[in-house]
Design an enzyme around this catalytic site. Sequence first.
Site, short mmCIF file in Angstrom:
data_model
loop_
_atom_site.label_atom_id
_atom_site.label_comp_id
_atom_site.label_asym_id
_atom_site.label_seq_id
_atom_site.Cartn_x
_atom_site.Cartn_y
_atom_site.Cartn_z
N GLY A 10 0.83 -1.21 0.00
CA GLY A 10 0.00 0.00 0.00
C GLY A 10 0.86 1.25 0.00
O GLY A 10 1.91 1.30 0.64
N GLU A 103 5.24 -5.11 5.90
CA GLU A 103 5.51 -6.48 6.30
C GLU A 103 5.53 -7.46 5.13
O GLU A 103 6.37 -8.36 5.07
CB GLU A 103 4.48 -6.94 7.34
CG GLU A 103 3.04 -6.82 6.86
CD GLU A 103 2.06 -7.47 7.82
OE1 GLU A 103 2.45 -8.43 8.51
OE2 GLU A 103 0.90 -7.04 7.86
N THR A 125 4.88 1.88 6.50
CA THR A 125 3.48 1.49 6.63
C THR A 125 2.80 2.48 7.56
O THR A 125 3.37 2.86 8.58
CB THR A 125 3.30 0.06 7.19
OG1 THR A 125 1.92 -0.16 7.50
CG2 THR A 125 4.10 -0.17 8.45
N ASP A 127 0.45 1.64 9.34
CA ASP A 127 0.03 0.84 10.50
C ASP A 127 1.08 0.79 11.61
O ASP A 127 0.77 0.39 12.73
CB ASP A 127 -0.29 -0.59 10.07
CG ASP A 127 -1.57 -0.68 9.26
OD1 ASP A 127 -2.35 0.29 9.28
OD2 ASP A 127 -1.78 -1.71 8.59
N MET A 169 -7.71 2.46 9.78
CA MET A 169 -6.95 1.31 9.31
C MET A 169 -6.18 0.66 10.46
O MET A 169 -5.90 1.28 11.48
CB MET A 169 -6.02 1.71 8.18
CG MET A 169 -6.75 1.94 6.87
SD MET A 169 -5.63 2.27 5.49
CE MET A 169 -6.78 2.16 4.10
N GLY A 170 -5.83 -0.60 10.25
CA GLY A 170 -5.12 -1.36 11.25
C GLY A 170 -5.57 -2.81 11.22
O GLY A 170 -6.52 -3.19 11.88
N ARG A 171 -4.90 -3.61 10.37
CA ARG A 171 -5.30 -5.01 10.17
C ARG A 171 -4.95 -5.86 11.38
O ARG A 171 -5.80 -6.56 11.93
CB ARG A 171 -4.60 -5.55 8.92
CG ARG A 171 -4.84 -7.03 8.65
CD ARG A 171 -4.01 -7.51 7.48
NE ARG A 171 -4.34 -6.79 6.26
CZ ARG A 171 -5.37 -7.07 5.47
NH1 ARG A 171 -6.16 -8.08 5.78
NH2 ARG A 171 -5.59 -6.39 4.38
N GLU A 221 -9.88 -1.42 11.86
CA GLU A 221 -10.59 -2.30 10.92
C GLU A 221 -10.44 -3.78 11.28
O GLU A 221 -11.29 -4.60 10.93
CB GLU A 221 -10.09 -2.06 9.50
CG GLU A 221 -8.61 -2.37 9.31
CD GLU A 221 -8.08 -2.01 7.93
OE1 GLU A 221 -8.90 -1.78 7.03
OE2 GLU A 221 -6.84 -1.96 7.77
N HIS A 271 -8.86 5.08 2.72
CA HIS A 271 -7.63 5.51 2.04
C HIS A 271 -7.30 6.97 2.26
O HIS A 271 -6.20 7.42 1.90
CB HIS A 271 -7.74 5.20 0.54
CG HIS A 271 -7.71 3.74 0.24
ND1 HIS A 271 -8.79 2.92 0.43
CD2 HIS A 271 -6.70 2.94 -0.21
CE1 HIS A 271 -8.46 1.68 0.10
NE2 HIS A 271 -7.21 1.67 -0.30
#
Length: 341
Positions: A10, A103, A125, A127, A169-171, A221, A271
């Site tokens: 991303g 990552e 990133t 994140d 965001m933040g998987r 998220e 985004h």
Amino acid sequence: MKVGVLTGGGDCPGLNAVIRSVVRKGVQDYGFDFVGVRDGWLGLLQNAVRPLDVSGVRGILPRGGTILGSSRTNPFKHEDGLRRVRDTLAAHGVDALVVIGGEDTLGVATELHREGIPLVGVPKTIDNDVSGTDYTFGFNTAVSIATEAIDRLHTTAESHMRTLVVEVMGRHSGWIALHAGIAGGANVILIPERPFDLEEVHEQVNSRFEINYAPIVVVAEGAVPKEGQMILKDQSLDEFGHVRLSGIGEWLARELSQRTGKEARTTVLGHIQRGGTPSAFDRWLATRFGLHAIDAVKDGDFGAMVALQGTRIVRIPLSEATAQPKLVDPALYDEVQVFFG
């Protein structure tokens, strides 16, 4: 020496600052030649490589995104991927790569280094979940954008006395949610590292209504409720096996609306957090990363990643940085819970 530069995964604010820094120092101090690889690892699969020089990186410091393009491509998922990567590098006489990514991109870099491809990694990133570095560039900008959004949402929430759920965001990690939530005065912050109790969230929201105050809930998220699974709009996977997240915010707003009897709305920043001009801190950090990355290339210290530790830029093994994501420390989350509810 000819050095290739690529940006994968991303996009995020600060990528162009790294590219500029790598090329400027590489040309001026070491006399290196450079090529830019288009669209991350995809460019090495498709032989999409172009010359890159000092004139080509002028004026890009404040620009968001990446002038080289990016993609979520995993060359090991493509037929003869490793051979095609080697062939492209050989065809253009590339002696080493500077790989700028998060990552997944750096995970590929780690495997390629094990296959003998000389490269140096630069962590990026929004994140902030790459291990071994205190911060990644892009994170500061994303937090600033999310904080401003939360500030704006407070007034409209109070005007209508409704709950506003802000999905950021933040998987795997809740760094953006935690930092922006605290900076923006959120009443509830939900992160992937700690499954949440929906009834507890309901109580925290209700406590704000009882004092005539409209609650703001910030949710990453990737956050999940204790009694359920991750909430998804889309079950499809990318080339790294990740689901495309989003949906927890809308689900949570519906649940809170039903439980409180008061309207709840969702704002998904998506985004917006990744786009636009990088903050001063991200430009500074990205520039320093670039300077130290090209030094590592000059030293032949391949398989290393540059990292921020304190105020120093250090080198750590890529294998160490990509072994596991950097998650929010439970003690840090507990520290700020005094503001919840």
